[in-house]
Scaffold this motif. Structure first.
Motif, PDB file in Angstrom:
ATOM      1  N   VAL A 262      18.184  -1.839  57.125  1.00 61.26           N
ATOM      2  CA  VAL A 262      16.733  -1.912  57.242  1.00 61.26           C
ATOM      3  C   VAL A 262      16.340  -3.283  57.748  1.00 61.26           C
ATOM      4  O   VAL A 262      16.904  -4.292  57.334  1.00 61.26           O
ATOM      5  CB  VAL A 262      16.059  -1.680  55.863  1.00 61.26           C
ATOM      6  N   GLY A 263      15.391  -3.305  58.652  1.00 59.12           N
ATOM      7  CA  GLY A 263      14.787  -4.545  59.110  1.00 59.12           C
ATOM      8  C   GLY A 263      13.315  -4.538  58.761  1.00 59.12           C
ATOM      9  O   GLY A 263      12.821  -3.569  58.179  1.00 59.12           O
ATOM     10  N   PRO A 264      12.601  -5.569  59.121  1.00 58.97           N
ATOM     11  CA  PRO A 264      11.185  -5.630  58.741  1.00 58.97           C
ATOM     12  C   PRO A 264      10.337  -4.525  59.355  1.00 58.97           C
ATOM     13  O   PRO A 264       9.330  -4.135  58.784  1.00 58.97           O
ATOM     14  CB  PRO A 264      10.737  -7.004  59.236  1.00 58.97           C
ATOM     15  N   ASP A 265      10.772  -3.987  60.496  1.00 58.52           N
ATOM     16  CA  ASP A 265       9.986  -2.942  61.162  1.00 58.52           C
ATOM     17  C   ASP A 265      10.861  -1.813  61.701  1.00 58.52           C
ATOM     18  O   ASP A 265      10.458  -1.081  62.589  1.00 58.52           O
ATOM     19  CB  ASP A 265       9.123  -3.541  62.268  1.00 58.52           C
ATOM     20  N   TRP A 266      12.058  -1.648  61.149  1.00 54.30           N
ATOM     21  CA  TRP A 266      12.966  -0.582  61.575  1.00 54.30           C
ATOM     22  C   TRP A 266      13.879  -0.175  60.425  1.00 54.30           C
ATOM     23  O   TRP A 266      14.059  -0.916  59.467  1.00 54.30           O
ATOM     24  CB  TRP A 266      13.806  -1.009  62.782  1.00 54.30           C
ATOM     25  N   ALA A 267      14.420   1.019  60.557  1.00 60.80           N
ATOM     26  CA  ALA A 267      15.426   1.516  59.604  1.00 60.80           C
ATOM     27  C   ALA A 267      16.523   2.193  60.415  1.00 60.80           C
ATOM     28  O   ALA A 267      16.253   2.813  61.442  1.00 60.80           O
ATOM     29  CB  ALA A 267      14.810   2.507  58.627  1.00 60.80           C
ATOM     30  N   LEU A 268      17.748   2.068  59.967  1.00 61.82           N
ATOM     31  CA  LEU A 268      18.884   2.715  60.611  1.00 61.82           C
ATOM     32  C   LEU A 268      19.374   3.813  59.677  1.00 61.82           C
ATOM     33  O   LEU A 268      19.804   3.548  58.552  1.00 61.82           O
ATOM     34  CB  LEU A 268      19.992   1.706  60.888  1.00 61.82           C
TER      35      LEU A 268
ATOM     36  N   LEU B 186      12.555  -5.268  65.262  1.00 65.15           N
ATOM     37  CA  LEU B 186      12.889  -4.149  66.129  1.00 65.15           C
ATOM     38  C   LEU B 186      13.431  -4.616  67.477  1.00 65.15           C
ATOM     39  O   LEU B 186      14.400  -4.055  67.985  1.00 65.15           O
ATOM     40  CB  LEU B 186      11.654  -3.262  66.323  1.00 65.15           C
ATOM     41  N   GLY B 187      12.840  -5.649  68.041  1.00 68.98           N
ATOM     42  CA  GLY B 187      13.316  -6.174  69.327  1.00 68.98           C
ATOM     43  C   GLY B 187      14.776  -6.606  69.266  1.00 68.98           C
ATOM     44  O   GLY B 187      15.562  -6.302  70.164  1.00 68.98           O
ATOM     45  N   ALA B 188      15.148  -7.297  68.208  1.00 65.61           N
ATOM     46  CA  ALA B 188      16.537  -7.747  68.055  1.00 65.61           C
ATOM     47  C   ALA B 188      17.488  -6.554  67.924  1.00 65.61           C
ATOM     48  O   ALA B 188      18.572  -6.544  68.514  1.00 65.61           O
ATOM     49  CB  ALA B 188      16.663  -8.664  66.843  1.00 65.61           C
ATOM     50  N   ALA B 189      17.084  -5.532  67.157  1.00 62.89           N
ATOM     51  CA  ALA B 189      17.928  -4.341  67.001  1.00 62.89           C
ATOM     52  C   ALA B 189      18.082  -3.618  68.340  1.00 62.89           C
ATOM     53  O   ALA B 189      19.178  -3.174  68.700  1.00 62.89           O
ATOM     54  CB  ALA B 189      17.328  -3.409  65.957  1.00 62.89           C
ATOM     55  N   LEU B 190      16.993  -3.518  69.098  1.00 64.60           N
ATOM     56  CA  LEU B 190      17.060  -2.845  70.403  1.00 64.60           C
ATOM     57  C   LEU B 190      17.875  -3.656  71.409  1.00 64.60           C
ATOM     58  O   LEU B 190      18.565  -3.080  72.257  1.00 64.60           O
ATOM     59  CB  LEU B 190      15.649  -2.606  70.938  1.00 64.60           C
TER      60      LEU B 190
END
Length: 183
Positions: free
Chosen positions: A68-74, A112-116
């Protein structure tokens, strides 16, 4: 004897008042602490939960909550096929246990940007679904501050200039999920 009962009653009333005041203070503190929790901290406490379901407009992504990130979940519906879900697209979550966990300072910044960008670096073929349920396949070419650009191509082809059928700019606020298909 009457005075003893009177004093006993007064003492019992004082004890009861103190207990009620303490219970009220505990309840108030609990409400204040819960008011500070956000979706990120709730999800973070449930990483590795085997069966969570994130409801997005028109569909549900369910499986093991991987990260989980601040604005995303995997979420991993099947082994080795995780789905990156943009939290602003989530309408509800089920399957969570109790609790919350505060993220580290570094984790708070891994948005989200970093995950993408990690997906983009791998040059993986992905299926991207927006909040309206529109799906597109291709390779993420660019991840900007608030958007991504997808080179559209068939899911069974690699990203080659000859295979690209179009370019799609998707603002983060309209992104639902990204799922690796290959790569």
């Amino acid at each position: 004897m009457r005075w003893d009962r009177l004093f006993d009653d007064l003492e019992a009333q004082l004890v009861l008042d103190e207990v009620l005041e303490l219970e009220s203070e505990v309840a108030d503190r609990t409400r204040r602490e819960r008011a500070l929790l956000d979706v990120h901290t709730r999800l973070l406490a449930n990483v590795d939960t085997p069966q969570v379901a994130l409801r997005l407009p028109g569909r549900v992504v369910s499986g093991r909550l991987v990260d989980v990130g601040p604005d995303w979940a995997l979420v991993e519906p099947a082994p080795e096929r995780p789905v990156l879900v943009a939290l602003p697209a989530v309408r509800s979550v089920s399957g969570l246990g109790a609790g919350a966990r505060m993220p580290s300072v570094v984790a708070k910044r891994f948005g989200l940007g970093a995950a993408l960008r990690a997906v983009s670096r791998d040059r993986a073929v992905v299926e991207l679904v927006d909040v309206d349920g529109h799906a597109a396949t291709g390779t993420i070419d660019v991840v900007g501050a608030d958007h991504l650009e997808l080179a559209e191509h068939a899911s069974d082809e690699r990203r080659r200039t000859a295979n690209v059928t179009g370019r799609l700019l998707v603002p983060f606020w309209s992104l639902g999920s990204v799922r690796r298909l290959q790569g």
